[in-house]
Design an enzyme around this catalytic site. Structure first.
Site, mmCIF file in Angstrom:
data_model
loop_
_atom_site.group_PDB
_atom_site.id
_atom_site.type_symbol
_atom_site.label_atom_id
_atom_site.label_comp_id
_atom_site.label_asym_id
_atom_site.label_seq_id
_atom_site.Cartn_x
_atom_site.Cartn_y
_atom_site.Cartn_z
ATOM 1 N N ASP A 1 -38.082 42.077 49.514
ATOM 2 C CA ASP A 1 -37.970 40.621 49.365
ATOM 3 C C ASP A 1 -38.378 40.193 47.957
ATOM 4 O O ASP A 1 -37.731 39.335 47.341
ATOM 5 C CB ASP A 1 -38.859 39.911 50.391
ATOM 6 N N GLU B 1 -41.399 38.544 60.151
ATOM 7 C CA GLU B 1 -40.065 38.001 60.371
ATOM 8 C C GLU B 1 -40.103 36.535 60.775
ATOM 9 O O GLU B 1 -39.206 35.763 60.446
ATOM 10 C CB GLU B 1 -39.325 38.824 61.431
ATOM 11 N N HIS C 1 -39.964 34.271 57.716
ATOM 12 C CA HIS C 1 -38.601 34.045 57.220
ATOM 13 C C HIS C 1 -37.860 33.053 58.111
ATOM 14 O O HIS C 1 -37.240 32.098 57.623
ATOM 15 C CB HIS C 1 -37.808 35.365 57.234
#
Length: 202
Positions: free
Chosen positions: A82, A1, A4
């Site tokens: 993704d 995470e 991102h």
């Protein structure tokens, strides 16, 4: 995470980070990164090529972070959603929006049918040459964005490691605090002020 979130913060045309968390949510999603879309795009419903490319790059942030930290052979299946999003966006850029060297032509419809001249034909009737060229352009976009994602994260590896430690400790970091930490390491590009609605998650 963190991959991102960090890319969303450092890329000029990416949406503003709202928060990043590793707290699981319903549906088996183990953490997510949430963004505030840019207000001018919400109002117009139009998306620029730069925004689409940065969105693809941000979407590849998780896979890029794994590759940089653990190596290519130790990347996981966690980025499958993704990658599907990346493939869809890159293909739309090529076949719907005329955003490639193939030119300003609609090569497919929104339901993946293919335009040939004036006729709307099933995808299996598109020429093999054109299908090959489309696939190559989609691949070029994805690989270019993945390379950029890895480069940005590699250049900011100590910052990324610090943010990972913080997220493991806190589980959730709000966007404003995330940006304040990043600014201690590197300049953040100015972005369009985000709207307080229509949250988007990866």
């Amino acid at each position: 995470e963190v991959g991102h979130a960090l890319l969303a913060t450092l890329l000029k045309h990416a949406d503003e980070l709202n928060k990043v968390t590793i707290i699981p949510r319903s549906g088996g999603v183990e953490g997510f990164t949430q963004f505030l879309p840019q207000e001018d795009m919400i109002d117009s419903g139009l998306y620029t090529r730069n925004w689409l490319l940065d969105r693809i790059t941000v979407a590849l942030g998780g896979l890029a972070a794994e590759a940089e930290v653990f190596g290519d052979d130790e990347t996981s299946t966690g980025s499958s959603n993704d990658i599907q999003q990346v493939t869809n966006l890159a293909r739309q850029m090529v076949t719907l929006y005329g955003m490639s060297e193939l030119g300003p032509m609609a090569l497919e419809s929104m339901d993946n049918q293919v335009f040939l001249g004036r006729n709307l034909m099933p995808r299996n009737e598109v020429s093999e040459e054109m299908a090959h060229r489309i696939d190559n352009k989609v691949r070029e976009i994805a690989l270019s964005c993945f390379s950029q994602a890895r480069q940005v994260l590699r250049q900011n590896r100590s910052l990324m490691d610090h943010l990972v430690d913080l997220l493991l400790e806190r589980e959730t970091v709000e966007g404003q605090e995330f940006r304040q930490i990043v600014r201690q390491y590197v300049d953040i590009p100015e972005k369009t002020a985000p709207a307080p609605v229509k949250l988007v998650s990866l």
